[in-house]
Design a protein around this motif. Sequence first.
Motif, PDB file in Angstrom:
ATOM      1  N   ALA A 210      53.419  38.297   9.047  1.00 47.84           N
ATOM      2  CA  ALA A 210      52.137  38.646   9.715  1.00 47.84           C
ATOM      3  C   ALA A 210      51.878  37.928  10.998  1.00 47.84           C
ATOM      4  CB  ALA A 210      50.886  38.168   8.855  1.00 47.84           C
ATOM      5  N   PRO A 211      51.305  38.503  12.048  1.00 49.14           N
ATOM      6  CA  PRO A 211      51.091  37.902  13.313  1.00 49.14           C
ATOM      7  C   PRO A 211      50.430  36.725  13.187  1.00 49.14           C
ATOM      8  CG  PRO A 211      49.575  39.932  13.030  1.00 49.14           C
ATOM      9  CD  PRO A 211      50.594  39.941  11.900  1.00 49.14           C
ATOM     10  N   ARG A 212      50.610  35.615  14.007  1.00 50.40           N
ATOM     11  CA  ARG A 212      50.190  34.214  13.949  1.00 50.40           C
ATOM     12  C   ARG A 212      48.778  34.160  15.233  1.00 50.40           C
ATOM     13  NH1 ARG A 212      55.244  33.487  15.096  1.00 50.40           N
ATOM     14  NH2 ARG A 212      54.954  33.013  17.244  1.00 50.40           N
ATOM     15  N   THR A 213      48.993  35.176  16.023  1.00 49.31           N
ATOM     16  CA  THR A 213      47.820  35.192  16.953  1.00 49.31           C
ATOM     17  C   THR A 213      46.404  35.611  16.367  1.00 49.31           C
ATOM     18  OG1 THR A 213      49.438  35.396  18.619  1.00 49.31           O
ATOM     19  CG2 THR A 213      47.116  35.884  19.471  1.00 49.31           C
ATOM     20  N   PRO A 214      45.311  35.105  16.688  1.00 46.64           N
ATOM     21  CA  PRO A 214      44.186  35.687  16.009  1.00 46.64           C
ATOM     22  C   PRO A 214      43.784  37.075  16.435  1.00 46.64           C
ATOM     23  CG  PRO A 214      43.766  33.362  16.592  1.00 46.64           C
ATOM     24  CD  PRO A 214      45.193  33.635  17.225  1.00 46.64           C
ATOM     25  N   ARG A 217      46.133  39.388  14.540  1.00 42.97           N
ATOM     26  CA  ARG A 217      45.634  39.684  13.199  1.00 42.97           C
ATOM     27  C   ARG A 217      44.484  40.374  12.934  1.00 42.97           C
ATOM     28  NH1 ARG A 217      46.566  33.927  12.601  1.00 42.97           N
ATOM     29  NH2 ARG A 217      44.537  33.610  12.772  1.00 42.97           N
ATOM     30  N   GLN A 218      43.373  40.379  13.955  1.00 41.03           N
ATOM     31  CA  GLN A 218      42.443  41.184  13.959  1.00 41.03           C
ATOM     32  C   GLN A 218      42.678  42.745  14.197  1.00 41.03           C
ATOM     33  OE1 GLN A 218      39.985  38.759  17.413  1.00 41.03           O
ATOM     34  NE2 GLN A 218      38.603  40.545  16.619  1.00 41.03           N
ATOM     35  N   GLN A 220      45.568  43.904  13.150  1.00 41.94           N
ATOM     36  CA  GLN A 220      46.240  44.324  11.814  1.00 41.94           C
ATOM     37  C   GLN A 220      45.230  44.477  10.784  1.00 41.94           C
ATOM     38  OE1 GLN A 220      47.942  41.036   9.455  1.00 41.94           O
ATOM     39  NE2 GLN A 220      49.904  42.022   8.922  1.00 41.94           N
ATOM     40  N   ASP A 221      44.211  43.561  10.711  1.00 45.32           N
ATOM     41  CA  ASP A 221      43.286  43.901   9.679  1.00 45.32           C
ATOM     42  C   ASP A 221      42.373  45.086   9.926  1.00 45.32           C
ATOM     43  OD1 ASP A 221      43.811  41.466   8.690  1.00 45.32           O
ATOM     44  OD2 ASP A 221      42.294  40.099   9.758  1.00 45.32           O
ATOM     45  N   GLN A 224      44.539  48.122   8.704  1.00 48.30           N
ATOM     46  CA  GLN A 224      44.621  48.126   7.125  1.00 48.30           C
ATOM     47  C   GLN A 224      43.369  48.386   6.549  1.00 48.30           C
ATOM     48  OE1 GLN A 224      46.375  44.138   6.520  1.00 48.30           O
ATOM     49  NE2 GLN A 224      48.216  44.794   6.389  1.00 48.30           N
TER      50      GLN A 224
END
Length: 329
Positions: A210-214, A217-218, A220-221, A224
Amino acid sequence: MTARAHSVGILVFDGMKMLDLSGPAEVFAEANRFGARYRLGVVSPDGAPVRSSIGLLVPAEADARSAGPPDTLVVVGGDALPGSPVDPRLIDAAKALAARAGRVASVCTGAFVLGAAGLLEGRRATTHWQHTTALARRCPSTRVEPDAIFVKDGATYTSAGVTAGIDLALALLEEDHGPDLARRVARSLVVYLQRAGGQSQFSASLRGPAPRTPVLRQVQDAVQADPAADHSLAALAARVRVSPRHLTRMFRAELDVTPVKYVELIRFDIAKALLDSGHNATEAAALSGFPSYESLRRAFARHLGLSPTRYRQRFATTVPDAGPRPDGG
């Protein structure tokens, strides 16, 4: 004049996967029924019996130092190899046998033994899909190919997880005796001479960590949560309030992939999960955000070398499939 038997030395150790030994051994033994002359020998580092992954005791014929030079050395795998340092005695055994072998092969995580012995330096290799990242970390000079069923680099061969040892043994048999004999053995053992697709078809995910950078991650979320929404580069950049160019740079820097490609990988994983849960291919395409069945089919062809229908037939049930349904399932 009778041809000399081709010796196959199989290096075993405590905790070894039983199928890593028995799978390739059965290929060579079956080939003998059709006229080949393989002589199989089981070798352990010290010549002592070893305990396999299923608890059976496997006797060894010799220790690595005193064993005769194998024409082919096969190093089996074991569950502990990716997570722990390789036993120095096993490393020494692999080095000693490989130095006298005509060719060297590993099954599954046996690649970690070859790597620890320095036998993969500067080479291409593979291992079980769950452990390709670990192998790449442990062997930085090795080019790990995560989707390959097996890899040949010169006289060094590595194979993917467990049953891929059978694929590798068939390839070695074909090198020695040609495709006709290899095909007869494959048919006798009721396996494919060459299976369709790479080992990615068996993996749980193509996305990796999973990506570490916020900001990433936004992204990705968001994908999904609603895979069928507009996730074009412009839409993603607007959602996280950065420029499309900056977002692309961030993805390339951390994940070595473009935002558009990353969205496709997430959608692809979702489509696989939908097929696994019983949805037909048309439903999976729509629910995972692919614009059409055809676009999903192209993604499956790129990543797995299979159509969604063939994937579903192979992994949805053990019951033989009666053929594709008219709805694309």
